[in-house]
Design a protein around this motif. Sequence first.
Motif, mmCIF file in Angstrom:
data_model
loop_
_atom_site.group_PDB
_atom_site.id
_atom_site.type_symbol
_atom_site.label_atom_id
_atom_site.label_comp_id
_atom_site.label_asym_id
_atom_site.label_seq_id
_atom_site.Cartn_x
_atom_site.Cartn_y
_atom_site.Cartn_z
ATOM 1 N N PHE A 95 -20.474 19.358 -18.458
ATOM 2 C CA PHE A 95 -20.121 18.692 -17.211
ATOM 3 C C PHE A 95 -21.222 17.686 -16.863
ATOM 4 C CE2 PHE A 95 -20.077 18.327 -12.580
ATOM 5 C CZ PHE A 95 -18.763 17.952 -12.392
ATOM 6 N N GLY A 96 -20.811 16.524 -16.441
ATOM 7 C CA GLY A 96 -21.774 15.494 -16.080
ATOM 8 C C GLY A 96 -22.070 14.514 -17.190
ATOM 9 N N ARG A 97 -21.544 14.743 -18.386
ATOM 10 C CA ARG A 97 -21.736 13.806 -19.500
ATOM 11 C C ARG A 97 -20.454 13.051 -19.823
ATOM 12 N NH1 ARG A 97 -26.382 14.369 -22.644
ATOM 13 N NH2 ARG A 97 -25.789 12.262 -23.264
ATOM 14 N N VAL A 98 -19.323 13.603 -19.422
ATOM 15 C CA VAL A 98 -18.015 13.014 -19.731
ATOM 16 C C VAL A 98 -17.348 12.631 -18.425
ATOM 17 C CG1 VAL A 98 -15.763 13.434 -20.788
ATOM 18 C CG2 VAL A 98 -17.812 14.426 -21.810
ATOM 19 N N SER A 99 -16.931 11.371 -18.322
ATOM 20 C CA SER A 99 -16.291 10.935 -17.084
ATOM 21 C C SER A 99 -14.773 10.971 -17.158
ATOM 22 C CB SER A 99 -16.762 9.537 -16.688
ATOM 23 O OG SER A 99 -16.435 8.606 -17.678
ATOM 24 N N SER A 100 -14.212 10.935 -18.364
ATOM 25 C CA SER A 100 -12.766 11.075 -18.527
ATOM 26 C C SER A 100 -12.483 11.549 -19.947
ATOM 27 C CB SER A 100 -12.038 9.752 -18.250
ATOM 28 O OG SER A 100 -12.339 8.784 -19.243
ATOM 29 N N LEU A 101 -11.292 12.104 -20.129
ATOM 30 C CA LEU A 101 -10.899 12.656 -21.422
ATOM 31 C C LEU A 101 -9.467 12.246 -21.737
ATOM 32 C CD1 LEU A 101 -11.394 14.636 -23.827
ATOM 33 C CD2 LEU A 101 -10.543 16.456 -22.319
ATOM 34 N N VAL A 102 -9.280 11.690 -22.928
ATOM 35 C CA VAL A 102 -7.940 11.380 -23.439
ATOM 36 C C VAL A 102 -7.851 11.992 -24.828
ATOM 37 C CG1 VAL A 102 -6.309 9.571 -24.131
ATOM 38 C CG2 VAL A 102 -7.777 9.226 -22.118
ATOM 39 N N VAL A 103 -6.857 12.842 -25.041
ATOM 40 C CA VAL A 103 -6.673 13.459 -26.351
ATOM 41 C C VAL A 103 -5.262 13.183 -26.863
ATOM 42 C CG1 VAL A 103 -8.397 15.265 -26.016
ATOM 43 C CG2 VAL A 103 -6.055 15.701 -25.368
ATOM 44 N N ALA A 104 -5.152 13.068 -28.169
ATOM 45 C CA ALA A 104 -3.856 12.830 -28.797
ATOM 46 C C ALA A 104 -3.380 14.111 -29.466
ATOM 47 C CB ALA A 104 -3.953 11.693 -29.814
ATOM 48 N N GLY A 105 -2.307 14.664 -28.940
ATOM 49 C CA GLY A 105 -1.584 15.730 -29.603
ATOM 50 C C GLY A 105 -2.138 17.128 -29.601
ATOM 51 N N HIS A 106 -3.229 17.396 -28.905
ATOM 52 C CA HIS A 106 -3.809 18.735 -28.952
ATOM 53 C C HIS A 106 -4.024 19.303 -27.563
ATOM 54 C CE1 HIS A 106 -5.196 19.650 -33.191
ATOM 55 N NE2 HIS A 106 -4.499 18.548 -33.297
ATOM 56 N N ALA A 107 -3.610 20.530 -27.388
ATOM 57 C CA ALA A 107 -3.791 21.227 -26.126
ATOM 58 C C ALA A 107 -5.214 21.765 -26.021
ATOM 59 C CB ALA A 107 -2.789 22.378 -26.030
ATOM 60 N N ARG A 136 5.890 12.501 -31.506
ATOM 61 C CA ARG A 136 7.005 13.340 -31.942
ATOM 62 C C ARG A 136 6.465 14.540 -32.704
ATOM 63 N NH1 ARG A 136 11.293 10.066 -34.389
ATOM 64 N NH2 ARG A 136 9.524 9.012 -35.316
ATOM 65 N N GLY A 137 6.975 15.702 -32.410
ATOM 66 C CA GLY A 137 6.568 16.905 -33.121
ATOM 67 C C GLY A 137 5.401 17.638 -32.491
ATOM 68 N N ASP A 138 4.668 16.979 -31.590
ATOM 69 C CA ASP A 138 3.583 17.686 -30.903
ATOM 70 C C ASP A 138 4.215 18.666 -29.926
ATOM 71 O OD1 ASP A 138 1.560 16.271 -32.205
ATOM 72 O OD2 ASP A 138 1.588 14.669 -30.708
ATOM 73 N N ASN A 139 3.590 19.808 -29.773
ATOM 74 C CA ASN A 139 4.181 20.864 -28.958
ATOM 75 C C ASN A 139 3.975 20.623 -27.472
ATOM 76 O OD1 ASN A 139 4.966 23.316 -27.748
ATOM 77 N ND2 ASN A 139 4.749 24.289 -29.735
ATOM 78 N N ARG A 140 5.070 20.291 -26.810
ATOM 79 C CA ARG A 140 5.023 19.978 -25.386
ATOM 80 C C ARG A 140 4.655 21.186 -24.536
ATOM 81 N NH1 ARG A 140 6.144 15.965 -28.049
ATOM 82 N NH2 ARG A 140 7.147 14.103 -27.302
#
Length: 184
Positions: A95-107, A136-140
């Motif tokens: 905490f305090g090092r990352v201001s936002s997070l975007v990930v592709a396809g992984h929970a 497509r195919g990523d688990n919603r």
Amino acid sequence: MELRKVTVGVVHVSGPTDGGAVVVLPGSARSVDDYAEVCERLHNSGLQTFVLESIGGVGHEALIGALDELSLRWVHLVGDDDGADLAWQVAARHFGRVSSLVVAGHAHPAVAGADGTVLDATCPAVEVATTVVLGRGDNRAQAYATGRHAYSEYRVVELDEVDSVPSQAAAELATEIVLRSNPW
């Protein structure tokens, strides 16, 4: 593009130096070139990109050490495939090092996969604005279940006609990163 050698490997650095820093953690099956269009769009939005050549064997503590070597104190973190797993760990545990997070396809690692397997039940929740981009195919179901592990604004973006988010939906991925990187 500048190549910088840090303890965890080679980092490809490009883009304007006066904007925010976006650190891209690629999937092990991808190359830096797979993120070229995403990075170009981020540069056009005033963001500097730091793309690791490989995340093989890199843990969250080692990545924080690499950020220190690069003099990056506050970053927007992007993860794809197994790079997404590392991104979750870094955002959750530092905490305090990352201001936002975007990930592709992984929970989130504490969410059970479709087969019931949990990658890391001890992984804390993230406390930064987070977006999961699904192809497509990523688990919603897992992506939506991740919401209980995000203690900030959380959204899921579904791209039903896309098999590979970075290569087939570069504009959409870059848009989500830019939206998260803006202090509004």
